[in-house]
Design an enzyme around this catalytic site. Sequence first.
Site, PDB file in Angstrom:
ATOM      1  N   LYS A   1     112.516  57.888 -66.246  1.00 46.74           N
ATOM      2  CA  LYS A   1     111.885  57.256 -67.450  1.00 46.74           C
ATOM      3  C   LYS A   1     112.527  57.482 -68.800  1.00 46.74           C
ATOM      4  O   LYS A   1     112.724  58.552 -69.292  1.00 46.74           O
ATOM      5  CB  LYS A   1     110.437  58.009 -68.024  1.00 46.74           C
ATOM      6  CG  LYS A   1     109.532  57.104 -68.806  1.00 46.74           C
ATOM      7  CD  LYS A   1     108.479  58.040 -69.409  1.00 46.74           C
ATOM      8  CE  LYS A   1     108.978  58.413 -70.672  1.00 46.74           C
ATOM      9  NZ  LYS A   1     109.271  57.559 -71.986  1.00 46.74           N
TER      10      LYS A   1
ATOM     11  N   GLY B   1     114.862  66.138 -74.308  1.00 47.69           N
ATOM     12  CA  GLY B   1     114.093  65.800 -75.325  1.00 47.69           C
ATOM     13  C   GLY B   1     113.662  67.025 -76.167  1.00 47.69           C
ATOM     14  O   GLY B   1     114.210  68.098 -76.326  1.00 47.69           O
ATOM     15  N   SER B   2     112.636  66.906 -77.033  1.00 47.86           N
ATOM     16  CA  SER B   2     112.134  67.814 -78.189  1.00 47.86           C
ATOM     17  C   SER B   2     111.496  69.030 -77.279  1.00 47.86           C
ATOM     18  O   SER B   2     110.885  68.955 -76.472  1.00 47.86           O
ATOM     19  CB  SER B   2     111.307  66.997 -79.118  1.00 47.86           C
ATOM     20  OG  SER B   2     109.787  66.625 -78.215  1.00 47.86           O
TER      21      SER B   2
ATOM     22  N   GLU C   1     109.061  70.499 -78.503  1.00 47.52           N
ATOM     23  CA  GLU C   1     107.519  70.223 -78.316  1.00 47.52           C
ATOM     24  C   GLU C   1     106.970  69.878 -76.852  1.00 47.52           C
ATOM     25  O   GLU C   1     106.359  70.263 -76.257  1.00 47.52           O
ATOM     26  CB  GLU C   1     106.956  69.614 -79.390  1.00 47.52           C
ATOM     27  CG  GLU C   1     106.904  70.227 -80.907  1.00 47.52           C
ATOM     28  CD  GLU C   1     108.401  70.409 -81.292  1.00 47.52           C
ATOM     29  OE1 GLU C   1     109.469  69.762 -80.937  1.00 47.52           O
ATOM     30  OE2 GLU C   1     108.451  71.624 -81.516  1.00 47.52           O
TER      31      GLU C   1
ATOM     32  N   GLY D   1     108.958  69.635 -74.358  1.00 46.68           N
ATOM     33  CA  GLY D   1     109.581  70.461 -73.221  1.00 46.68           C
ATOM     34  C   GLY D   1     108.464  71.821 -72.912  1.00 46.68           C
ATOM     35  O   GLY D   1     108.124  71.872 -71.902  1.00 46.68           O
TER      36      GLY D   1
ATOM     37  N   GLU E   1     116.668  70.383 -71.348  1.00 49.81           N
ATOM     38  CA  GLU E   1     117.496  70.368 -72.412  1.00 49.81           C
ATOM     39  C   GLU E   1     117.060  70.011 -73.674  1.00 49.81           C
ATOM     40  O   GLU E   1     116.516  68.941 -73.784  1.00 49.81           O
ATOM     41  CB  GLU E   1     118.533  69.382 -72.022  1.00 49.81           C
ATOM     42  CG  GLU E   1     119.567  69.652 -70.953  1.00 49.81           C
ATOM     43  CD  GLU E   1     120.369  70.663 -71.186  1.00 49.81           C
ATOM     44  OE1 GLU E   1     120.835  71.228 -72.426  1.00 49.81           O
ATOM     45  OE2 GLU E   1     120.872  71.268 -70.045  1.00 49.81           O
TER      46      GLU E   1
ATOM     47  N   CYS F   1     121.386  66.741 -80.274  1.00 50.97           N
ATOM     48  CA  CYS F   1     120.905  68.167 -80.280  1.00 50.97           C
ATOM     49  C   CYS F   1     121.958  69.434 -80.641  1.00 50.97           C
ATOM     50  O   CYS F   1     121.364  70.355 -81.070  1.00 50.97           O
ATOM     51  CB  CYS F   1     120.610  68.270 -78.822  1.00 50.97           C
ATOM     52  SG  CYS F   1     121.955  67.798 -77.661  1.00 50.97           S
TER      53      CYS F   1
ATOM     54  N   GLU G   1     114.784  72.022 -86.643  1.00 52.49           N
ATOM     55  CA  GLU G   1     115.666  71.310 -86.106  1.00 52.49           C
ATOM     56  C   GLU G   1     115.073  69.679 -86.851  1.00 52.49           C
ATOM     57  O   GLU G   1     113.726  69.420 -86.797  1.00 52.49           O
ATOM     58  CB  GLU G   1     115.539  70.878 -84.593  1.00 52.49           C
ATOM     59  CG  GLU G   1     116.439  69.469 -84.167  1.00 52.49           C
ATOM     60  CD  GLU G   1     116.444  69.098 -82.775  1.00 52.49           C
ATOM     61  OE1 GLU G   1     115.311  69.176 -82.302  1.00 52.49           O
ATOM     62  OE2 GLU G   1     117.317  69.180 -82.048  1.00 52.49           O
TER      63      GLU G   1
END
Length: 501
Positions: free
Chosen positions: A190, A243-244, A246, A248, A265, A301, A401
């Site tokens: 995705k 991704g972020s 949150e 994750g 990651e 990142c 971030e």
Amino acid sequence: MTLTVQPHRETLGLKDGQLLIGGQFRAAEETWTHRHPATAEEIGTFAIASERDVDDAVRAARKAFDEGPWPTSRAGSRVKILRRYGDLLREHADELRGLQALDNGVPLSFKQVYATSVEIAADIFDHHAGWIDKVGGQTLPPYQGGDHLAMTFREPIGVVAAILPWNAPFVLFAQKLAPALAAGCTVVLKPSEYASFCVIRMVELLVEAGVPDGVVNLVTGPGDPTGEALVNHPLVDKISFTGSREVGKRIVQASAGTMKRVSLELGGKSPALVFADAPNIGLAAMTAMGSVTMGLSGQACVAQTRALVQREVHDEFVATAQMLAGAITFGDPFDPAVLACPLINARQLDRVMGYISRGQEEGARLVTGGQRLEGDFAAGNFVSPAIFADVRNDMTVAREEIFGPVLTVVPFDDEDEAVRIANDTEYGLGAGLYTNDVRRAFRLARRLRAGTVGINGYQLEPHLPFGGFKQSGLGREGGQSAYEAYTELKTVMMPLTDELM
Ligand code: NAD
């Protein structure tokens, strides 16, 4: 003249995006309309995979895994397919870069940067193709009991749900798909809804390379419903997510029900520690500032967004960073003179502008930038690079971030203070060290709580592990450890005599 990217859409022959399930491309009931971040123009549409579509995709991957032949195919045949794919990526590099520019607005000038290039994606496939006939298990001597054979095998982990962010689709696609396919897994992929067209094309090229039906399935669409349906699916064995933080965390929760394996990651707030004895203060400033301006506008990142600068060189550092901020050019991403992209969407624009206001309210000194661009750029999500000086590490701009073109500069006096500030963060993805003292460099490289430390420079490469300490992630991508993360270790024993084990 108002900015437009529409002519490039025609040149690239962009078509509507479809799902790939069990070897068949197909449309979905609903579609997503992509708007360009630089112009807000409608670029094209692609399928939103529903819960039902995701179920079909996972079942296709399950069937291809359980019934083969990919997981049990000869090493040589998988090597050939992955190598052929690397070559196809190189042949289609210009087209893919153009599609990416239509997706996320990353300028073509950024192709020089290996870490986000199509070329690194091709090299990652070559690198993992090389592991296929080399990673195996062990044969171990008996520990006690009768004479027996004990062996370990590395088996492919199964069906992998691979979820990508929008900011570096080439390299992140490769960091997941290459080791997963090399190990013999099957995949449901995705991409981000903000960078799907280039990934759809990369998947078409996988088919062209000869990856069998059902081995890679593509489900496009946003986190809800597509991502949620994928991470909650009981037939998925592993989730590999970039991704972020949150999202994750949600994935860790979603994986608990069926104990899925998880690789994450996530984000970062990486420090750049600049000592007065750095070989070149200007270069250190350019590296730190470059990572928050060039190409991705701080939407990376591992960007060194938190500069910790020894007090005596603080002003020199800030002056150079300010000069660089003034030299950044925005505009049509297909124009080779354009150096940076807009923020990806209106939500991210609001978030970044909110952090800039918060920094000022909390007493950080805004040296330059932090403004939305007007005139021809008004429809896009452009923000001029911002530098905050005199920042304390407890201020919001130094802790969160921001994922935008914002550099915070925190002064320090000595080595211990620099390490304490550097490690005073919930993240731990990367760190930069700028010093001419080789013993200090290695001393601090060991003390910093980060997955990657660059001493006077840093470069992502296919064979190097990459990942985070603390809330920057779980596991590593790149190199042998990444390949192994797509395998389960199995122990097989057999007595060699009639004696009891
Ligand atoms: P994001 O977390 O918003 O989205 C990432 C992906 O997750 C997208 O495909 C999105 O559709 C999907 N998603 C969203 N909600 C979901 C849900 N509930 N369930 C399942 N999937 C869901 O991140 P983004 O804005 O695309 O990317 C930016 C973030 O990625 C930053 O935090 C950045 O630091 C991080 N990042 C990390 C690395 C790394 O290697 N550590 C690399 C690039 C980006």
